[in-house]
Design an enzyme around this catalytic site. Structure first.
Site, mmCIF file in Angstrom:
data_model
loop_
_atom_site.group_PDB
_atom_site.id
_atom_site.type_symbol
_atom_site.label_atom_id
_atom_site.label_comp_id
_atom_site.label_asym_id
_atom_site.label_seq_id
_atom_site.Cartn_x
_atom_site.Cartn_y
_atom_site.Cartn_z
ATOM 1 N N LEU A 8 0.860 -1.181 0.000
ATOM 2 C CA LEU A 8 0.000 0.000 0.000
ATOM 3 C C LEU A 8 0.893 1.226 0.000
ATOM 4 C CD1 LEU A 8 -2.894 -0.908 2.475
ATOM 5 C CD2 LEU A 8 -2.618 -1.446 0.052
ATOM 6 N N SER A 10 1.426 5.464 -0.450
ATOM 7 C CA SER A 10 0.756 6.740 -0.226
ATOM 8 C C SER A 10 1.276 7.843 -1.138
ATOM 9 C CB SER A 10 0.948 7.172 1.226
ATOM 10 O OG SER A 10 2.324 7.450 1.472
ATOM 11 N N GLY A 11 2.454 7.623 -1.736
ATOM 12 C CA GLY A 11 3.086 8.673 -2.525
ATOM 13 C C GLY A 11 4.157 9.415 -1.765
ATOM 14 N N GLY A 12 4.418 9.000 -0.539
ATOM 15 C CA GLY A 12 5.435 9.657 0.269
ATOM 16 C C GLY A 12 6.737 8.881 0.299
ATOM 17 N N LEU A 34 -4.900 3.394 -2.607
ATOM 18 C CA LEU A 34 -6.319 3.411 -2.290
ATOM 19 C C LEU A 34 -6.871 4.827 -2.352
ATOM 20 C CD1 LEU A 34 -6.656 1.002 0.793
ATOM 21 C CD2 LEU A 34 -7.240 0.523 -1.591
ATOM 22 N N CYS A 94 -10.628 2.373 9.930
ATOM 23 C CA CYS A 94 -10.194 2.198 8.551
ATOM 24 C C CYS A 94 -9.326 0.956 8.365
ATOM 25 C CB CYS A 94 -9.429 3.441 8.092
ATOM 26 S SG CYS A 94 -8.778 3.359 6.400
ATOM 27 N N GLY A 118 3.366 0.859 5.243
ATOM 28 C CA GLY A 118 4.389 1.665 5.895
ATOM 29 C C GLY A 118 4.102 1.962 7.349
ATOM 30 N N CYS A 189 -6.715 11.220 7.480
ATOM 31 C CA CYS A 189 -6.245 11.542 6.131
ATOM 32 C C CYS A 189 -7.146 12.519 5.394
ATOM 33 C CB CYS A 189 -6.099 10.257 5.318
ATOM 34 S SG CYS A 189 -7.643 9.336 5.053
#
Length: 348
Positions: A8, A10-12, A34, A94, A118, A189
């Protein structure tokens, strides 16, 4: 043949470095992003970052739209919780439903052997374990995930300190410095600044009401009960007060805050609706946390006659809020827990 893992992302930096670590360990990595909330600007930025990471690492990624499920099981429950005078914990809701529910199922359907995230946590002997970095440990939010998911999960960052990740990652993967930057992930988030801003989109949160003491005497006014949580001591005025007053409880039906001294805030018996517990659980001595940042306290925990968890705390806890998670620990291993329904001070 290398094992397949769905990561998974997140783009970080953290999740991008997770992809690198998993590759170094010999896994075939597929990224999953997601789409949970409706912040399209953030989604676009995150996906651009993931695409850049995927290109450099030579991995594939998929974008899964889970907004409908997220709205049903997390977002709407978040709104409902505050409306009912609770302090909901969306991350704890979540994780079992979305990341280790929906996404886990998708990962298994894709033929993956594992799912990775992460999160700062570890796994030991089939249990979620606290991270090496106790300050950033996220095991509290993972108490509700299924045993099936625990058996398949990998936490690449569990043995790292959060503060060390970025310099290590940039040294190994200099291109990470070109990712579009944004603040570290927030606990919620879909909240940009303050949770009240979210509530204002759906509810009238600015209706003033009475502040009363424990005897029911009106002693002040508040700005709207949904703007307060248990233990808060600012943002309201108490007539003639010379000592601090804390929010003890919230009465949404009457639009009231009940306030009192810190001593009146103390609780030693906490009830929770059980979500995940060890097999054949009935009664045990363990440690519990009543909030993410609260210290652990020893307790006798059992299943009461109504089917609720009952935690008899060895020391008083302050700021126990309905809707938060009561998480059970055996030293640094998560045993399970539930969502707090009410609490009290009791003689036992």
């Amino acid at each position: 043949m290398s094992k397949k893992v769905a990561l998974l992302m997140s783009g970080g930096v953290d999740s991008s470095y997770c992809a690198y670590l998993l590759q170094e360990q010999g896994f075939h990595v597929t990224g999953i992003y997601l789409k949970l909330h409706t912040r399209d600007d953030l989604h676009e930025q995150n996906i651009r970052n993931i695409a850049k990471a995927a290109e450099f690492l030579g991995i594939k990624y998929e974008v899964l739209d889970a907004q409908t499920l997220f709205k049903q099981f997390v977002y709407d429950e978040f709104i409902k919780g505050y409306q009912e005078g609770r302090t909901p914990n969306p991350c704890a809701m979540c994780n079992p439903r979305m990341k280790f529910g929906f996404a886990f199922t998708q990962a298994m359907n894709m033929g993956c052997d594992y799912i990775a995230t992460g999160h700062y946590a570890r796994v030991q002997d089939g249990r979620i374990k606290e991270a090496f970095d106790k300050v950033k440990d996220q095991s509290y939010f993972l108490f509700g995930i299924s045993q099936e998911a625990i058996n398949k999960v990998i936490f690449p960052l569990g043995n790292f300190r959060k503060e060390d990740i970025k310099p290590i990652a940039l040294a190994k993967l200099p291109w990470l410095g070109s990712l579009e930057t944004y603040k570290d992930s927030q606990e919620i988030c879909f909240v940009e600044k303050d949770y009240v801003d979210i509530l204002k989109r759906h509810l009238d949160v600015d209706t003033e009401g009475d502040i009363v003491d424990t005897e029911g005497k009106k002693i002040g006014k508040h700005k709207g009960y949904m703007q307060y949580t248990i233990g808060k001591r600012k943002g309201f005025f108490v007539d003639g007060a010379h000592t601090p007053h804390y929010v003890l409880s919230i009465n949404p039906r009457e639009n009231q805050l009940i306030v009192g001294s810190k001593e009146e805030l103390a609780k030693n018996l906490v009830y929770a609706e059980p979500i995940a517990l060890p097999n054949d659980f009935s009664e045990m001595e363990c440690a519990v946390k009543i909030r993410y940042k609260s210290p652990k306290t020893k307790a006798l925990v059992r299943i009461g006659k109504t089917g609720q968890l009952e935690a008899y705390l060895k020391e008083h806890a302050y700021g126990v809020a309905n809707g938060q998670a009561l998480v059970l620990y055996d030293d640094d291993l998560v045993l399970g827990g539930g969502f707090i329904s009410h609490s009290e001070i009791a003689d036992f």
